[in-house]
Design a protein around this motif. Structure first.
Motif, short mmCIF file in Angstrom:
data_model
loop_
_atom_site.label_atom_id
_atom_site.label_comp_id
_atom_site.label_asym_id
_atom_site.label_seq_id
_atom_site.Cartn_x
_atom_site.Cartn_y
_atom_site.Cartn_z
N MET A 1 -31.32 29.04 40.11
CA MET A 1 -30.56 27.93 40.67
C MET A 1 -31.50 26.82 41.12
SD MET A 1 -27.42 28.66 40.42
CE MET A 1 -26.36 30.08 40.15
N LYS A 182 -14.21 26.09 43.94
CA LYS A 182 -15.30 26.32 43.01
C LYS A 182 -14.72 26.69 41.65
CE LYS A 182 -16.02 31.22 44.27
NZ LYS A 182 -16.99 32.21 44.80
N LEU A 186 -18.14 30.31 38.67
CA LEU A 186 -18.87 30.62 39.90
C LEU A 186 -18.16 31.69 40.73
CD1 LEU A 186 -19.94 27.02 41.04
CD2 LEU A 186 -21.35 28.76 39.94
N ASP A 188 -18.51 34.83 41.02
CA ASP A 188 -19.39 35.81 41.68
C ASP A 188 -20.48 35.16 42.53
OD1 ASP A 188 -17.96 37.89 40.49
OD2 ASP A 188 -19.19 37.79 38.67
N ASP A 189 -20.45 33.83 42.63
CA ASP A 189 -21.45 33.12 43.42
C ASP A 189 -20.86 32.68 44.76
OD1 ASP A 189 -23.86 32.62 41.51
OD2 ASP A 189 -22.09 32.12 40.31
N ALA A 190 -21.71 32.69 45.78
CA ALA A 190 -21.29 32.21 47.11
C ALA A 190 -21.50 30.70 47.16
CB ALA A 190 -22.09 32.90 48.19
N VAL A 191 -20.38 29.97 47.23
CA VAL A 191 -20.45 28.50 47.29
C VAL A 191 -19.91 28.07 48.65
CG1 VAL A 191 -19.76 26.34 46.23
CG2 VAL A 191 -20.11 28.36 44.80
N VAL A 285 -25.05 26.65 46.85
CA VAL A 285 -24.71 27.66 45.86
C VAL A 285 -25.74 28.78 45.98
CG1 VAL A 285 -24.33 28.15 43.42
CG2 VAL A 285 -23.73 25.90 44.35
N ASN A 286 -25.29 29.91 46.49
CA ASN A 286 -26.19 31.03 46.78
C ASN A 286 -27.36 30.56 47.65
OD1 ASN A 286 -24.61 32.81 45.21
ND2 ASN A 286 -25.67 32.12 43.34
N GLU A 319 -21.01 24.50 37.82
CA GLU A 319 -22.38 25.01 37.87
C GLU A 319 -23.31 23.92 38.41
OE1 GLU A 319 -23.65 27.84 37.30
OE2 GLU A 319 -22.34 29.00 35.99
#
Length: 469
Positions: A1, A182, A186, A188-191, A285-286, A319
């Protein structure tokens, strides 16, 4: 990232989708005031659910009626107390005026605002000249939903001795509702939402009805929304789920006076960092900070923010190397009269005293009627008299001459304008219109004592009113 802040390109979709007051006219009518003008100022508060936090209410109101030909001020009123309520969504007033053409001006929620004209401070009073009203500007460093300035204006032809005029008030601001999500990629991503910055928010406006003119000078600023607690964005909902979201579901709402770029051709329009409205959405983002930019457009494809409109914005963070999607629905704050369908009108009507049931009034015995229009939503009705010289519709206390669709009834009261004279046969026809069409308030076969079983004297759409001693 990517860890550095990145400014991204935007993909933009626009989708159509008892009153206490001061009054100039207290006391007897002035010479020549031989006509009656019934005014209704409307915010359309009973229509839909777009209005929030008092945006559909009057907390103060200034009303002026000028002779359109010679400029004379025939009536003015300042209202700052809507007892027993703190505000109102409808103003009605029956005023004695001359039979010349009228120019009606109204400014709602003026109290506490900063007004100028020709660069000089202006205090709104009963005697504010028409020339000042035509040059008025207002400035606001902050905005609140329960303190939005509204303006109304209408030129009224006095075609008879009793005329009705309805004016739809126009909010001087536009509102942006931000629904932030989001993208599915995304999931599975922490936003985490860090902040939203509204750039080129306009802090000054002309106070002229339906005007696109922009004030000169330094009139733009930024406003920042920061979540009060850590906010992890949800995955963007499907269209059905999103359609059910209401203004109260938005992450935040911004207000701004209109921001008109002056461009007329969408194909040549371009954003301008120093003037046109845009958003900066800051997220992590993460844990990595990323900034996205989104430019605002109206339905015409211009980089403009219009007054009296709600911009419902689905904001989707993609993204970090991707793009920010803005899906913008530009909606009128409330439905206009021209957009209301009147095919299914629903109302109740009845007389509430002897004067109404007999069609006879005296100085001590008025005629009072109850009228409740429940459909269509947002519709306006008006009570009318064919003889505005000898009779009048009260606009005080609980009595009105015009109204809007709502659940509870309105009350209409008719009284004589003059003392009884045995040699004068004073009569008037009373009727109610919805969208200019007479309502059947006195139908045949209603089991009444008058012709064809009507409850009141007259015809199916009119009630005959006579003055008695």
């Amino acid at each position: 990232m990517q860890k550095d802040k990145i400014f991204k390109t935007i993909l933009l979709f626009c989708i159509p989708l008892l009153v206490l007051s001061c009054s100039k006219t207290a006391g007897d009518d002035s010479p020549g005031q031989d006509a009656n003008l019934a005014l209704a100022l409307i915010t359309r508060s009973e229509n839909g659910d777009l209005a929030i936090t008092g945006e559909d209410r009057f907390t103060s109101l200034a009303v002026y009626i000028f002779n359109n030909d010679n400029g004379d001020l025939e009536f003015s009123e300042l209202i700052t107390d809507f007892t027993p309520e703190s505000s109102a969504s409808l103003y009605t007033k029956s005023v004695r005026v001359t039979q010349d053409k009228k120019a009606v001006y109204a400014i709602a929620n003026y109290a506490g605002q900063s007004f100028t004209a020709a660069g000089q401070p202006v205090t709104i009073t009963e005697q504010t000249p028409r020339s000042v009203l035509d040059a008025l500007q207002v400035a606001s460093a902050t905005f609140a939903g329960n303190d939005i300035v509204m303006v109304g204006k209408k030129v009224v032809e006095m075609t008879s001795t009793a005329v009705n005029a309805s004016i739809e008030m126009e909010r001087l601001v536009g509102r942006l509702d931000l629904h932030v999500y989001k993208a599915a990629e995304l999931t599975d991503d922490a936003v985490e939402l860090v902040s939203i910055i509204f750039c080129n928010q306009v802090t000054k406006s002309n106070v002229q009805y339906q005007s696109n003119a922009m004030p000169a000078g330094d009139i733009r600023q930024t406003e920042t929304h920061t979540p009060s607690a850590a906010t992890l964005l949800e995955v963007v909902p499907d269209n059905t789920d999103y359609a059910s979201r209401t203004p109260s579901d938005a992450e935040t709402s911004f207000y701004s006076y209109q921001n008109i770029s002056g461009a007329t051709d969408p194909s040549g329009a371009a954003p301008d960092d120093s003037s046109t409205p845009y958003l900066l959405v800051n997220v992590k983002v993460n844990g990595a900070p990323v900034t996205y930019r989104g430019d605002l457009k109206n339905l015409a494809g211009l980089y403009d923010l219009e007054r009296n409109k709600v911009y419902r914005i689905k904001t989707v963070v993609g993204e970090p190397q991707g793009i920010l999607y803005l899906r913008i629905e530009v909606m009128k704050w409330d439905t206009e009269l021209s957009e209301i369908t009147y095919d299914n009108r629903a109302f109740t009507f009845s007389g509430t005293d002897n004067g109404a049931n007999r069609g006879e009034v005296s100085m001590s015995d008025p005629a009072t009627f109850s009228f409740n229009l429940t459909a269509p939503a947002g519709a306006v009705w008006a009570a009318n008299l064919t003889n505005g010289l000898d009779f009048k519709l009260l606009s005080e206390g609980d009595y009105v001459s015009q109204g809007i669709t709502r659940v509870t009834p309105f009350y209409i009261r008719i009284v004589p304008s003059k003392t009884f004279s045995a040699g004068a046969d004073r009569q008037s026809r009373f009727y109610i219109t919805v969208d200019g069409q007479k309502a059947t308030i006195n139908p045949n076969g209603a089991g009444g004592p008058f012709d064809d079983g009507r409850k009141y004297p007259g015809t199916e759409t009119e009630i005959l009113i006579k003055q008695i001693q």
